[in-house]
Design a protein around this motif. Structure first.
Motif, short mmCIF file in Angstrom:
data_model
loop_
_atom_site.label_atom_id
_atom_site.label_comp_id
_atom_site.label_asym_id
_atom_site.label_seq_id
_atom_site.Cartn_x
_atom_site.Cartn_y
_atom_site.Cartn_z
N GLY A 1 0.80 -1.22 0.00
CA GLY A 1 0.00 0.00 0.00
C GLY A 1 0.83 1.26 0.00
O GLY A 1 0.33 2.34 -0.27
N LYS A 2 2.13 1.16 0.30
CA LYS A 2 3.01 2.32 0.29
C LYS A 2 3.38 2.65 -1.14
O LYS A 2 3.65 1.78 -1.94
CB LYS A 2 4.27 2.04 1.10
N LYS A 3 3.41 3.92 -1.46
CA LYS A 3 3.78 4.34 -2.81
C LYS A 3 5.24 4.75 -2.85
O LYS A 3 5.79 5.22 -1.88
CB LYS A 3 2.89 5.50 -3.27
N GLY A 4 5.86 4.54 -4.02
CA GLY A 4 7.22 4.99 -4.24
C GLY A 4 8.29 4.13 -3.61
O GLY A 4 9.45 4.53 -3.57
N VAL A 5 7.94 2.95 -3.10
CA VAL A 5 8.92 2.04 -2.52
C VAL A 5 8.73 0.64 -3.10
O VAL A 5 7.72 0.35 -3.73
CB VAL A 5 8.81 1.98 -0.97
N ASP A 6 9.71 -0.22 -2.86
CA ASP A 6 9.62 -1.61 -3.29
C ASP A 6 8.64 -2.31 -2.36
O ASP A 6 8.98 -2.65 -1.23
CB ASP A 6 11.00 -2.24 -3.22
N ARG A 7 7.42 -2.52 -2.80
CA ARG A 7 6.35 -2.94 -1.90
C ARG A 7 5.72 -4.29 -2.22
O ARG A 7 4.72 -4.67 -1.62
CB ARG A 7 5.26 -1.87 -1.88
N HIS A 8 6.29 -5.01 -3.17
CA HIS A 8 5.69 -6.28 -3.59
C HIS A 8 6.61 -7.47 -3.26
O HIS A 8 7.80 -7.30 -3.04
CB HIS A 8 5.40 -6.25 -5.10
N PRO A 9 6.05 -8.68 -3.26
CA PRO A 9 6.81 -9.89 -2.89
C PRO A 9 7.92 -10.26 -3.86
O PRO A 9 7.89 -9.91 -5.04
CB PRO A 9 5.74 -10.99 -2.89
N LYS A 10 8.88 -11.00 -3.29
CA LYS A 10 9.98 -11.59 -4.05
C LYS A 10 9.85 -13.10 -3.90
O LYS A 10 9.98 -13.63 -2.79
CB LYS A 10 11.34 -11.13 -3.54
N VAL A 11 9.58 -13.80 -4.99
CA VAL A 11 9.36 -15.25 -4.97
C VAL A 11 10.59 -15.92 -5.57
O VAL A 11 11.00 -15.60 -6.68
CB VAL A 11 8.09 -15.62 -5.76
N GLY A 12 11.18 -16.86 -4.82
CA GLY A 12 12.37 -17.56 -5.28
C GLY A 12 12.07 -18.53 -6.41
O GLY A 12 10.94 -18.60 -6.93
N SER A 13 13.05 -19.33 -6.78
CA SER A 13 12.91 -20.31 -7.87
C SER A 13 12.35 -21.62 -7.35
O SER A 13 12.57 -21.99 -6.19
CB SER A 13 14.27 -20.55 -8.52
N GLY A 14 11.62 -22.35 -8.21
CA GLY A 14 11.09 -23.66 -7.87
C GLY A 14 9.94 -23.64 -6.88
O GLY A 14 9.64 -24.64 -6.25
N VAL A 15 9.26 -22.51 -6.75
CA VAL A 15 8.19 -22.34 -5.76
C VAL A 15 6.84 -22.76 -6.35
O VAL A 15 6.56 -22.51 -7.52
CB VAL A 15 8.13 -20.87 -5.30
N LEU A 16 6.01 -23.39 -5.51
CA LEU A 16 4.63 -23.71 -5.86
C LEU A 16 3.71 -22.84 -5.01
O LEU A 16 3.74 -22.93 -3.78
CB LEU A 16 4.33 -25.19 -5.61
#
Length: 132
Positions: free
Chosen positions: A41-56
């Motif tokens: 919900g914050k604007k102007g920042v890195d605000r979304h998930p980081k999903v690694g490799s091989g994830v279900l």
């Protein structure tokens, strides 16, 4: 958006999937229908998930905010992830609770697509004795 996507990603059924603009998804991931990789919900920042490799990511899973899902994780259907998950963990619930981890760290849940974890799979997954 500006989401960064790796190679070999499978969008199973492909309906209702939301991937925010600063999200990243690693290689060889399987994302089932109605998964949300949403922002804080914050604007102007890195605000979304980081999903690694091989994830279900199971159907209807929601991953919210700038959290990291480690390599080789399995996230159950309907799970709400709001904090980091270590590599090779299995998480379910609202909010997500780690219920086990993969013994074979080379395992990629996204490839096997096994969504039924039972005692016969004990060589693949170990579970905490306390359950959910």
């Amino acid at each position: 958006p500006n989401a960064t996507m790796g190679s070999g990603i499978m969008l199973d059924h492909g309906t209702g999937i939301v991937i925010g603009e600063t999200a990243t998804v690693g290689h060889n991931c399987s994302i089932l229908h109605h998964v949300t990789l949403g922002g804080s919900g914050k604007k102007g920042v890195d605000r979304h998930p980081k999903v690694g490799s091989g994830v279900l990511l199971g159907a209807g899973a929601s991953v919210l905010g700038n959290v990291r899902i480690g390599d080789g994780c399995q996230v159950g259907a309907g799970t709400l992830v709001i904090s980091d998950l270590p590599d090779h963990s299995v998480a379910v619930g609202v909010p997500a609770k780690i219920i086990g981890s993969f013994v074979d760290v080379s395992a990629q849940p996204s490839i096997g697509m096994n969504q039924i974890l039972n005692q016969e799979d004990a060589s693949i997954v170990t579970f905490e004795t306390g359950g959910i």
